[in-house]
Design an enzyme around this catalytic site. Structure first.
Site, mmCIF file in Angstrom:
data_model
loop_
_atom_site.group_PDB
_atom_site.id
_atom_site.type_symbol
_atom_site.label_atom_id
_atom_site.label_comp_id
_atom_site.label_asym_id
_atom_site.label_seq_id
_atom_site.Cartn_x
_atom_site.Cartn_y
_atom_site.Cartn_z
ATOM 1 N N ARG A 1 0.820 -1.213 0.000
ATOM 2 C CA ARG A 1 0.000 0.000 0.000
ATOM 3 C C ARG A 1 0.854 1.263 0.000
ATOM 4 O O ARG A 1 0.364 2.341 -0.341
ATOM 5 C CB ARG A 1 -1.010 -0.042 1.147
ATOM 6 C CG ARG A 1 -2.246 -0.842 0.757
ATOM 7 C CD ARG A 1 -3.018 -1.337 1.934
ATOM 8 N NE ARG A 1 -2.338 -2.457 2.568
ATOM 9 C CZ ARG A 1 -2.410 -2.750 3.843
ATOM 10 N NH1 ARG A 1 -3.106 -2.001 4.657
ATOM 11 N NH2 ARG A 1 -1.771 -3.804 4.312
ATOM 12 N N GLU B 1 3.441 -6.512 13.514
ATOM 13 C CA GLU B 1 2.384 -6.535 14.538
ATOM 14 C C GLU B 1 1.805 -7.953 14.582
ATOM 15 O O GLU B 1 1.451 -8.466 15.627
ATOM 16 C CB GLU B 1 1.306 -5.516 14.158
ATOM 17 C CG GLU B 1 0.236 -5.313 15.207
ATOM 18 C CD GLU B 1 -0.895 -4.418 14.710
ATOM 19 O OE1 GLU B 1 -0.872 -4.001 13.543
ATOM 20 O OE2 GLU B 1 -1.797 -4.160 15.521
#
Ligand code: AMP
Length: 172
Positions: free
Chosen positions: A59, A96
């Protein structure tokens, strides 16, 4: 920015349970919103001497490429392992969720180049910190790190160079 924030879609438990995924596809569907994001960053960086925009797969490409065009500077991709065809350098890091390796072509940047790293979202900061390692391995300098969204509660800023992080939308 409030209008753009309202377009970001929360998807709970994606890609793994416990993660609230910030889905920017509704923002991408809105040309005015996407245009505002690119223009905000362009204005912020127009006065800097920049040699390249470095976008993080995937992205970061969506935001980084139009920004590079707007600033009239080269775009350089950092890709996930195994995607780049030419001579490359690699670094592995923690996400994460999970672990990852990213790569950059050895001829992507010159020694002394001044770059801005772009991604859609700052979470733990691991991906961007690893990207800085790649950029600096080639002797280039990171001027700023630019994100559309920052998950402030994950303190990703703390693992990035102080005062060099720009985010348009922050979730505390
Ligand atoms: P991090 O390395 O933890 O800062 O993670 C940043 C990368 O993972 C970015 O490329 C993001 O697109 C993606 N990412 C991490 N957490 C999320 C989330 N909650 N929603 C959307 N994307 C995320």
């Amino acid at each position: 920015m409030e209008r753009i924030k309202a377009l970001v879609r929360d998807v709970p438990d994606f890609p793994v349970p416990g993660i609230i995924f910030k889905d920017i596809t509704p923002v991408l569907k809105d040309p005015e919103a996407l245009g505002t994001i690119i223009e905000e960053f362009r204005k912020k960086y127009a006065s800097l001497k920049i040699d390249a925009i470095v976008g993080i797969e995937s992205r970061g490409f969506i935001i980084g490429t139009p920004l590079a065009l707007a600033l009239k500077v080269p775009f350089v991709p950092i890709r996930k392992v195994g995607k780049l065809p030419f001579d490359k350098i690699s670094v592995s890091y923690k996400l994460e969720y999970g672990e990852a390796t990213i790569e950059m072509h050895t001829d992507a940047l010159e020694k002394g180049d001044r770059v801005i790293i772009v991604d859609d979202l700052l979470a733990t900061g691991g991906t961007t910190a690893a990207s800085i390692v790649l950029v600096e391995k080639l002797g280039a300098e990171v001027l700023r790190c630019a994100f559309v969204i920052e998950l402030g509660f994950l303190n990703g800023r703390k693992v990035l160079p102080e005062g060099k992080v720009d985010s348009l939308i922050v979730y505390d």
